[in-house]
Design a protein around this motif. Structure first.
Motif, mmCIF file in Angstrom:
data_model
loop_
_atom_site.group_PDB
_atom_site.id
_atom_site.type_symbol
_atom_site.label_atom_id
_atom_site.label_comp_id
_atom_site.label_asym_id
_atom_site.label_seq_id
_atom_site.Cartn_x
_atom_site.Cartn_y
_atom_site.Cartn_z
ATOM 1 N N LYS A 1 0.145 0.405 -7.341
ATOM 2 C CA LYS A 1 -0.515 0.654 -6.058
ATOM 3 C C LYS A 1 -0.526 -0.626 -5.237
ATOM 4 C CE LYS A 1 -4.984 -0.513 -7.956
ATOM 5 N NZ LYS A 1 -6.362 -0.225 -8.124
ATOM 6 N N VAL A 2 -0.933 -0.512 -3.995
ATOM 7 C CA VAL A 2 -1.150 -1.690 -3.153
ATOM 8 C C VAL A 2 -2.371 -2.412 -3.702
ATOM 9 C CG1 VAL A 2 -1.676 -2.493 -0.822
ATOM 10 C CG2 VAL A 2 -0.192 -0.492 -1.136
ATOM 11 N N HIS A 3 -2.260 -3.724 -3.884
ATOM 12 C CA HIS A 3 -3.381 -4.503 -4.398
ATOM 13 C C HIS A 3 -4.128 -5.181 -3.250
ATOM 14 C CE1 HIS A 3 -2.065 -4.960 -8.850
ATOM 15 N NE2 HIS A 3 -1.903 -3.730 -8.408
ATOM 16 N N PHE A 4 -5.455 -5.219 -3.356
ATOM 17 C CA PHE A 4 -6.347 -5.832 -2.369
ATOM 18 C C PHE A 4 -7.173 -6.915 -3.051
ATOM 19 C CE2 PHE A 4 -5.599 -1.625 -0.784
ATOM 20 C CZ PHE A 4 -5.609 -1.733 0.598
ATOM 21 N N LYS A 5 -7.451 -7.992 -2.311
ATOM 22 C CA LYS A 5 -8.360 -9.027 -2.823
ATOM 23 C C LYS A 5 -9.087 -9.646 -1.642
ATOM 24 C CE LYS A 5 -8.801 -13.175 -5.539
ATOM 25 N NZ LYS A 5 -8.192 -14.073 -6.493
ATOM 26 N N ASP A 6 -10.416 -9.643 -1.713
ATOM 27 C CA ASP A 6 -11.213 -10.306 -0.681
ATOM 28 C C ASP A 6 -11.260 -11.802 -0.958
ATOM 29 O OD1 ASP A 6 -11.874 -8.035 0.776
ATOM 30 O OD2 ASP A 6 -13.689 -7.652 -0.391
ATOM 31 N N ILE A 7 -11.022 -12.580 0.089
ATOM 32 C CA ILE A 7 -11.178 -14.030 -0.004
ATOM 33 C C ILE A 7 -12.602 -14.387 0.419
ATOM 34 C CG2 ILE A 7 -10.378 -16.279 0.839
ATOM 35 C CD1 ILE A 7 -8.365 -14.824 -0.973
ATOM 36 N N ASN B 1 2.874 2.076 0.551
ATOM 37 C CA ASN B 1 2.326 2.278 1.889
ATOM 38 C C ASN B 1 0.828 2.507 1.856
ATOM 39 O OD1 ASN B 1 1.611 5.312 2.141
ATOM 40 N ND2 ASN B 1 3.575 5.297 1.084
ATOM 41 N N LEU B 2 0.250 2.373 3.034
ATOM 42 C CA LEU B 2 -1.130 2.782 3.293
ATOM 43 C C LEU B 2 -1.041 3.855 4.361
ATOM 44 C CD1 LEU B 2 -2.915 -0.698 3.504
ATOM 45 C CD2 LEU B 2 -2.952 0.916 1.598
ATOM 46 N N THR B 3 -1.549 5.038 4.063
ATOM 47 C CA THR B 3 -1.493 6.127 5.029
ATOM 48 C C THR B 3 -2.397 5.833 6.221
ATOM 49 O OG1 THR B 3 -3.218 7.332 3.858
ATOM 50 C CG2 THR B 3 -0.937 7.844 3.272
ATOM 51 N N GLN B 4 -2.224 6.601 7.261
ATOM 52 C CA GLN B 4 -2.962 6.362 8.507
ATOM 53 C C GLN B 4 -4.474 6.341 8.268
ATOM 54 O OE1 GLN B 4 -1.829 8.830 11.793
ATOM 55 N NE2 GLN B 4 -3.267 7.879 13.165
ATOM 56 N N HIS B 5 -5.118 5.335 8.855
ATOM 57 C CA HIS B 5 -6.566 5.172 8.736
ATOM 58 C C HIS B 5 -7.061 4.358 9.931
ATOM 59 C CE1 HIS B 5 -4.747 1.654 6.799
ATOM 60 N NE2 HIS B 5 -5.861 0.992 7.081
ATOM 61 N N GLU C 1 8.200 -8.259 4.555
ATOM 62 C CA GLU C 1 8.279 -7.563 5.838
ATOM 63 C C GLU C 1 7.583 -6.213 5.714
ATOM 64 O OE1 GLU C 1 11.623 -5.540 8.795
ATOM 65 O OE2 GLU C 1 12.273 -6.758 7.108
ATOM 66 N N ILE C 2 6.795 -5.862 6.732
ATOM 67 C CA ILE C 2 6.131 -4.565 6.761
ATOM 68 C C ILE C 2 6.444 -3.849 8.075
ATOM 69 C CG2 ILE C 2 4.242 -5.282 5.246
ATOM 70 C CD1 ILE C 2 2.450 -5.454 7.792
ATOM 71 N N GLU C 3 6.317 -2.531 8.031
ATOM 72 C CA GLU C 3 6.331 -1.744 9.262
ATOM 73 C C GLU C 3 4.891 -1.297 9.487
ATOM 74 O OE1 GLU C 3 9.437 1.305 10.438
ATOM 75 O OE2 GLU C 3 7.706 2.578 9.935
ATOM 76 N N PHE C 4 4.305 -1.775 10.553
ATOM 77 C CA PHE C 4 2.910 -1.502 10.885
ATOM 78 C C PHE C 4 2.920 -0.556 12.078
ATOM 79 C CE2 PHE C 4 -1.244 -2.240 12.669
ATOM 80 C CZ PHE C 4 -2.046 -2.535 11.588
ATOM 81 N N THR C 5 2.545 0.697 11.849
ATOM 82 C CA THR C 5 2.552 1.685 12.923
ATOM 83 C C THR C 5 1.150 1.802 13.489
ATOM 84 O OG1 THR C 5 4.379 2.865 11.908
ATOM 85 C CG2 THR C 5 3.082 4.078 13.534
ATOM 86 N N MET C 6 1.044 1.538 14.793
ATOM 87 C CA MET C 6 -0.233 1.549 15.487
ATOM 88 C C MET C 6 -0.070 2.437 16.716
ATOM 89 S SD MET C 6 -2.288 -1.786 16.965
ATOM 90 C CE MET C 6 -0.962 -2.337 18.012
ATOM 91 N N VAL D 1 3.893 0.431 5.919
ATOM 92 C CA VAL D 1 4.924 0.647 4.899
ATOM 93 C C VAL D 1 5.579 -0.698 4.626
ATOM 94 C CG1 VAL D 1 7.096 1.794 4.321
ATOM 95 C CG2 VAL D 1 5.384 3.013 5.684
ATOM 96 N N ALA D 2 5.684 -1.069 3.350
ATOM 97 C CA ALA D 2 6.341 -2.330 2.985
ATOM 98 C C ALA D 2 7.845 -2.118 2.967
ATOM 99 C CB ALA D 2 5.856 -2.797 1.618
ATOM 100 N N LYS D 3 8.560 -2.900 3.746
ATOM 101 C CA LYS D 3 10.018 -2.843 3.784
ATOM 102 C C LYS D 3 10.628 -3.718 2.699
ATOM 103 C CE LYS D 3 10.388 0.016 7.102
ATOM 104 N NZ LYS D 3 10.930 1.337 6.827
ATOM 105 N N ALA D 4 9.832 -4.629 2.142
ATOM 106 C CA ALA D 4 10.215 -5.519 1.040
ATOM 107 C C ALA D 4 8.932 -5.846 0.291
ATOM 108 C CB ALA D 4 10.850 -6.794 1.604
ATOM 109 N N ASP D 5 9.046 -6.455 -0.877
ATOM 110 C CA ASP D 5 7.839 -6.955 -1.537
ATOM 111 C C ASP D 5 7.145 -7.868 -0.529
ATOM 112 O OD1 ASP D 5 8.736 -5.633 -3.775
ATOM 113 O OD2 ASP D 5 9.047 -7.435 -4.980
#
Length: 108
Positions: free
Chosen positions: A24-30, A48-52, A66-71, A95-99
């Motif tokens: 899955k996509v990993h998250f970490k708060d700094i 990917n992360l679906t629309q939110h 590289e990511i594709e960020f749809t806004m 959507v991640a186009k690469a790692d």
């Protein structure tokens, strides 16, 4: 109140604070405080992360990859070293186009 697992005055390499995960996509708060803060996200290519909606204004900064960020139904290709600003409550997806590793700065 500011929340963090890091100590003030210590130096860290940002991208090495999170690893990509195949599950899955990993998250970490700094750091975090209410709806503000700095988080890291790590994607494997194709994840990917679906629309939110975001609960705050955000800056999306790509550290690696590289990511594709749809806004608002408009795709934006963001590569390492580039960033995008987005307002609060704007529909978006990723959507991640690469790692990739991304720093997300949420501002209230």
């Amino acid at each position: 109140m500011l929340k963090t697992d890091y100590k003030f005055g210590e130096v860290h390499v940002l991208a090495s604070q999170i690893e990509n995960g195949v599950d899955k996509v990993h998250f970490k708060d700094i750091v975090s405080c209410d709806n503000s803060g700095v988080s890291l996200l790590a994607f494997k290519a194709g994840q990917n992360l679906t629309q939110h909606l975001a609960p705050a204004e955000v800056m999306v900064y790509v550290l690696e990859g590289e990511i594709e960020f749809t806004m608002l139904d408009t795709p934006h290709h963001i590569r390492a070293g580039e960033f995008l600003l987005m307002g609060r409550d704007v529909p978006h997806s990723v959507v991640a186009k690469a790692d990739s590793k991304v720093m997300l700065i949420k501002m209230q």
